[in-house]
Structures are given as structure tokens and as C-alpha cells.
Design an enzyme around this catalytic site. Sequence first.
Site, PDB file in Angstrom:
ATOM      1  N   LEU A  68       0.892  -1.218   0.139  1.00  0.00           N
ATOM      2  CA  LEU A  68      -0.032   0.127  -0.063  1.00  0.00           C
ATOM      3  C   LEU A  68       0.827   1.015   0.063  1.00  0.00           C
ATOM      4  O   LEU A  68       1.728   1.316   0.756  1.00  0.00           O
ATOM      5  CB  LEU A  68      -0.921   0.177   1.266  1.00  0.00           C
ATOM      6  CG  LEU A  68      -2.085  -1.070   1.437  1.00  0.00           C
ATOM      7  CD1 LEU A  68      -2.943  -0.544   2.549  1.00  0.00           C
ATOM      8  CD2 LEU A  68      -2.989  -0.756   0.068  1.00  0.00           C
ATOM      9  N   ASP A  69       0.515   2.244  -0.785  1.00  0.00           N
ATOM     10  CA  ASP A  69       1.305   3.471  -0.969  1.00  0.00           C
ATOM     11  C   ASP A  69       1.358   3.918   0.366  1.00  0.00           C
ATOM     12  O   ASP A  69       0.374   4.129   1.267  1.00  0.00           O
ATOM     13  CB  ASP A  69       0.724   4.241  -1.985  1.00  0.00           C
ATOM     14  CG  ASP A  69       1.222   3.617  -3.327  1.00  0.00           C
ATOM     15  OD1 ASP A  69       2.069   3.051  -3.614  1.00  0.00           O
ATOM     16  OD2 ASP A  69       0.493   4.186  -4.414  1.00  0.00           O
ATOM     17  N   ARG A  70       2.139   4.874   0.866  1.00  0.00           N
ATOM     18  CA  ARG A  70       2.497   5.309   2.190  1.00  0.00           C
ATOM     19  C   ARG A  70       1.099   6.270   2.400  1.00  0.00           C
ATOM     20  O   ARG A  70       0.529   6.348   3.462  1.00  0.00           O
ATOM     21  CB  ARG A  70       3.560   6.382   2.244  1.00  0.00           C
ATOM     22  CG  ARG A  70       3.492   7.379   3.413  1.00  0.00           C
ATOM     23  CD  ARG A  70       4.691   8.288   3.332  1.00  0.00           C
ATOM     24  NE  ARG A  70       4.700   8.968   4.547  1.00  0.00           N
ATOM     25  CZ  ARG A  70       5.638   9.945   4.780  1.00  0.00           C
ATOM     26  NH1 ARG A  70       6.558  10.490   3.694  1.00  0.00           N
ATOM     27  NH2 ARG A  70       6.020  10.690   5.981  1.00  0.00           N
TER      28      ARG A  70
END
Length: 258
Positions: A68-70
Site C-alpha cells: 500500500l502506498d504511504r
Amino acid sequence: MTELLENQDETPEKPVLKILYQDEYLVAVDKPSGLFVHRSYMDKDEIYFALQLVRDQIGQYVYPLHRLDRPTSGVLLFGLSEEVARLMGQAFTNKTIQKTYYALTRGHLLGEGLVDYPLKEKLDKIGDKYVDPNKEAQEAQTYFESLDTATLNETVGKYNSVRYSVVKLMPVTGRRHQIRRHLAHLRYPIIGDINYGDNKQNPFFNQYFGFKRLMLHAKKLNFTHPITQKPIEIQADFDQQWQNVFERLSLNVAELSD
């Protein structure tokens, strides 16, 4: 848990992540916006990471199964052994795991459909410095369904109103920033997206709602358990910032939280 505070004069309190699912093979947590999954060259000033936090909370090593992207919040799944990580890796590769996301976008996106738009791989200057920059675009598909729309009678730029859509998204493939890039391709970028979003709408949203973040939430994972072979569904509730937006835009949270 909402977006993590930036490190200022003193070390912030160590976050405790909400565990959504746990057995002897898998553990899933609700990742807040602003938290990296693991260390990378981009995180020089970061103190905490989801992998480290989960490991410390359950007292054993964990294996990240997807990314998951930041800035993306929601369901984050880990394996508790190399074998489980291998089996789940095969499931992700074989596209037998269903991921469901929700996004708040600019504009009134109506209806439903499949975005079938190949994407050139997004390369990091350091992490991907040995990857061929001329690599052909890869296939990428995302199903979308518009769930509701809202309008604010506020002037932004040359427009005398602000329009939003809540969109349900189910990616078929897993390219980097796929959902964000596909919605930008449709010209309905995600609110808070600093890479592909609207540089007029984002500041307005920050000021009007009182916070700054990417409005993309990994709501649900559905898959067959790699050991028990039972169907598993894991959900992460919308956090307080999402719920505040739903309330101010008069959107029905119950209907959106299937």
C-alpha cells in the site's frame, strides 16, 4: 487512526495498529494514511513502519504480502511464515485475491465500467536505477463503480461549484499507482493526490475540511485461506477523517460501507 503527525521537536508516540484479522498463518492490520509499509530510500526521516509495528505488536517476524502506498489507508496483510508468504504470493500473481478500494475524486463520475489502459512502469531514481526506462507499457485494468456524488457551492478557480464522487474500485492488475493513474486518465483524479491530482482542488479540500491526505482507502480483501481453504473477508472501516467528509457532503456512510 488518522494520518500520522510529522516528527518535529521530539519523537512521536509509537503507534498501535488495529488488528483486523489474525490466526497462526496470517495477520491483517488497518494501516493509517502516512505510514510506510517498510523501510525504503524515501524514508530517511521516518521512525515507524507498518512491518516493524506489526512485528512488535504480535511478537514475531511478519512477511509483507502486498504493497500500500504511504498515503493510502486500509487493509494491509502479512504472512507469518515463508511458506504462507509463498502461497499468498502465488494467489496475488494468479489474481485470485479481490482487492476493493474507495476513493473520493474530483468531478461527478457516473456509472460503472472497466478502465483498460496500459501503464508505463513508474521508476524510482534510486530503487529502480537498473530497470530499463524504455520498457513497454504493461496491461492494467481497474473496475470502477460510482456510488454517490456531492456538490459544494464554493468557487474554485473559474468554477462556481466543487464536485466530488465516491467511487468503488477493484483493480484486476497491480501496477504501481494503478488506481491513481487510471482515475487521472479518466479525468477524475483522487482528491489529495499530489502526483496526478488537481493543484487547485487539493488546496481547497485541505482548507475546507481541515486536513491533508490522499483520499484512497483499501476497504476490503477477499481470498481463499492458503492453509484452511476457507473464504476470508477482511474489512477496514472508514476512519474519522473519511466519516467527517461523508457527513459534511451529506453522503450515506452505511450505504458506502458494504
